[in-house]
Write a protein that holds these residues in place. Structure first.
Motif, PDB file in Angstrom:
ATOM      1  N   TRP A   2       0.836  -1.195   0.000  1.00 54.17           N
ATOM      2  CA  TRP A   2       0.000   0.000   0.000  1.00 54.17           C
ATOM      3  C   TRP A   2       0.867   1.240   0.000  1.00 54.17           C
ATOM      4  O   TRP A   2       1.825   1.330   0.760  1.00 54.17           O
ATOM      5  CB  TRP A   2      -0.902   0.007   1.225  1.00 54.17           C
ATOM      6  N   ASN A   4       0.692   4.821   1.140  1.00 55.78           N
ATOM      7  CA  ASN A   4      -0.170   5.749   1.859  1.00 55.78           C
ATOM      8  C   ASN A   4       0.518   7.066   2.156  1.00 55.78           C
ATOM      9  O   ASN A   4      -0.097   7.993   2.618  1.00 55.78           O
ATOM     10  CB  ASN A   4      -0.734   5.117   3.139  1.00 55.78           C
ATOM     11  N   HIS A  18      -5.729   9.853   5.498  1.00 52.17           N
ATOM     12  CA  HIS A  18      -5.531   8.427   5.765  1.00 52.17           C
ATOM     13  C   HIS A  18      -5.710   7.577   4.501  1.00 52.17           C
ATOM     14  O   HIS A  18      -5.610   6.343   4.576  1.00 52.17           O
ATOM     15  CB  HIS A  18      -6.507   7.948   6.842  1.00 52.17           C
ATOM     16  N   ARG A  22      -3.335   0.857  -3.280  1.00 53.89           N
ATOM     17  CA  ARG A  22      -2.477  -0.266  -3.653  1.00 53.89           C
ATOM     18  C   ARG A  22      -2.627  -0.515  -5.149  1.00 53.89           C
ATOM     19  O   ARG A  22      -3.744  -0.654  -5.655  1.00 53.89           O
ATOM     20  CB  ARG A  22      -2.881  -1.528  -2.883  1.00 53.89           C
ATOM     21  N   LYS A  55      -6.590  -0.368  -5.532  1.00 54.70           N
ATOM     22  CA  LYS A  55      -7.509  -0.697  -4.442  1.00 54.70           C
ATOM     23  C   LYS A  55      -7.317   0.368  -3.387  1.00 54.70           C
ATOM     24  O   LYS A  55      -6.190   0.649  -2.975  1.00 54.70           O
ATOM     25  CB  LYS A  55      -7.162  -2.086  -3.872  1.00 54.70           C
ATOM     26  N   LEU A  56      -8.416   0.985  -2.977  1.00 49.60           N
ATOM     27  CA  LEU A  56      -8.348   2.100  -2.042  1.00 49.60           C
ATOM     28  C   LEU A  56      -8.769   1.691  -0.637  1.00 49.60           C
ATOM     29  O   LEU A  56      -9.628   0.819  -0.460  1.00 49.60           O
ATOM     30  CB  LEU A  56      -9.258   3.233  -2.515  1.00 49.60           C
ATOM     31  N   SER A  57      -8.172   2.342   0.353  1.00 49.66           N
ATOM     32  CA  SER A  57      -8.592   2.186   1.742  1.00 49.66           C
ATOM     33  C   SER A  57      -8.415   3.532   2.435  1.00 49.66           C
ATOM     34  O   SER A  57      -7.787   4.449   1.900  1.00 49.66           O
ATOM     35  CB  SER A  57      -7.770   1.107   2.447  1.00 49.66           C
ATOM     36  N   GLY A  58      -8.985   3.651   3.621  1.00 54.56           N
ATOM     37  CA  GLY A  58      -8.770   4.846   4.435  1.00 54.56           C
ATOM     38  C   GLY A  58      -9.606   6.054   4.058  1.00 54.56           C
ATOM     39  O   GLY A  58      -9.366   7.146   4.569  1.00 54.56           O
ATOM     40  N   MET A 116     -14.123   2.188  -2.180  1.00 57.20           N
ATOM     41  CA  MET A 116     -13.366   1.159  -1.465  1.00 57.20           C
ATOM     42  C   MET A 116     -13.936  -0.241  -1.667  1.00 57.20           C
ATOM     43  O   MET A 116     -13.277  -1.231  -1.361  1.00 57.20           O
ATOM     44  CB  MET A 116     -13.322   1.490   0.038  1.00 57.20           C
ATOM     45  N   ARG A 117     -15.160  -0.304  -2.188  1.00 61.26           N
ATOM     46  CA  ARG A 117     -15.843  -1.599  -2.297  1.00 61.26           C
ATOM     47  C   ARG A 117     -15.191  -2.506  -3.339  1.00 61.26           C
ATOM     48  O   ARG A 117     -15.146  -3.710  -3.194  1.00 61.26           O
ATOM     49  CB  ARG A 117     -17.315  -1.371  -2.648  1.00 61.26           C
TER      50      ARG A 117
END
Length: 211
Positions: A2, A4, A18, A22, A55-58, A116-117
């Motif tokens: 990832w 970030n 945040h 990835r 792929k996203l997160s945060g 994010m899904r």
């Protein structure tokens, strides 16, 4: 893994600070990168392969975000391919920069939860060498090196949101996605790898590479 850190996350809005991205198909990108990735540019516009996917997160699931990409020159040189040594050589100063454009993901804006899904794919993005392109494609100079950049922008509902614009986005660069823009593949190993790994590449053999 990832990414970030992106390009500086200090002083950023909490809706983006945040955010992490990835790169998907990282091993394939690295395989191309080892050979020296080439991306075809055409007058009509050509899709990238590998496709840029993340792929996203945060993200804040309830906040709205716009996702976009741009492409920056890696240096101020123009290149040529030396077939006898199978390598790229600097061949003088870069051409005048092509008009700087951004490509907005067509699902923008959307909630953080939606982004994010699933994997976010920039499969509609096309590269062109037509300086007069009016289709909104990304304009690049052939025989120049580029770094794709990915940006997550929080849609700030405040009335004076432009005052905070510099706080409301986060940028990501993946070095393994750097490439040389070409009108025809120069390195035959790149051609072979594209055909071997691209499910639509039967078109290469039929003379029509568009899926």
């Amino acid at each position: 893994g990832w990414a970030n850190e992106g390009l500086g996350s200090s002083g950023k809005n909490q809706r983006v600070c945040h955010a992490a991205a990835r790169l998907e198909m990282g091993s394939l990108w690295e395989e191309f990168n080892r050979l020296g990735t080439e991306m075809i540019v055409t007058k009509a516009g050509r899709r990238m392969f590998p496709t840029f996917q993340v792929k996203l997160s945060g993200l804040d699931p309830l906040a709205d975000y716009v996702l976009l990409m741009d492409f920056i020159p890696l240096d101020d040189k123009r290149y040529r391919y030396a077939f006898h040594s199978s390598s790229w050589l600097a061949a003088g100063r870069a051409d005048p920069a092509a008009p700087g454009r951004v490509h907005f993901h067509p699902d923008s804006p959307a909630k953080g939860a939606q982004w994010m899904r699933q994997i976010v794919s920039f499969d509609k993005l096309k590269l062109t060498n037509n300086l007069l392109d009016d289709n909104g494609h990304i304009i690049l100079n052939s025989m120049h090196r580029y770094q794709p950049r990915f940006h997550v922008v929080f849609v700030d509902p405040r009335r004076d949101s432009e005052r905070f614009a510099h706080q409301n986005f986060k940028s990501f660069s993946f070095p393994e996605t750097q490439f040389m823009a070409v009108t025809a593949y120069q390195n035959h190993r790149i051609t072979q790898l594209k055909i071997a790994s691209n499910p639509f590449a039967k078109g290469f053999r039929d003379g029509d590479p568009e899926p």
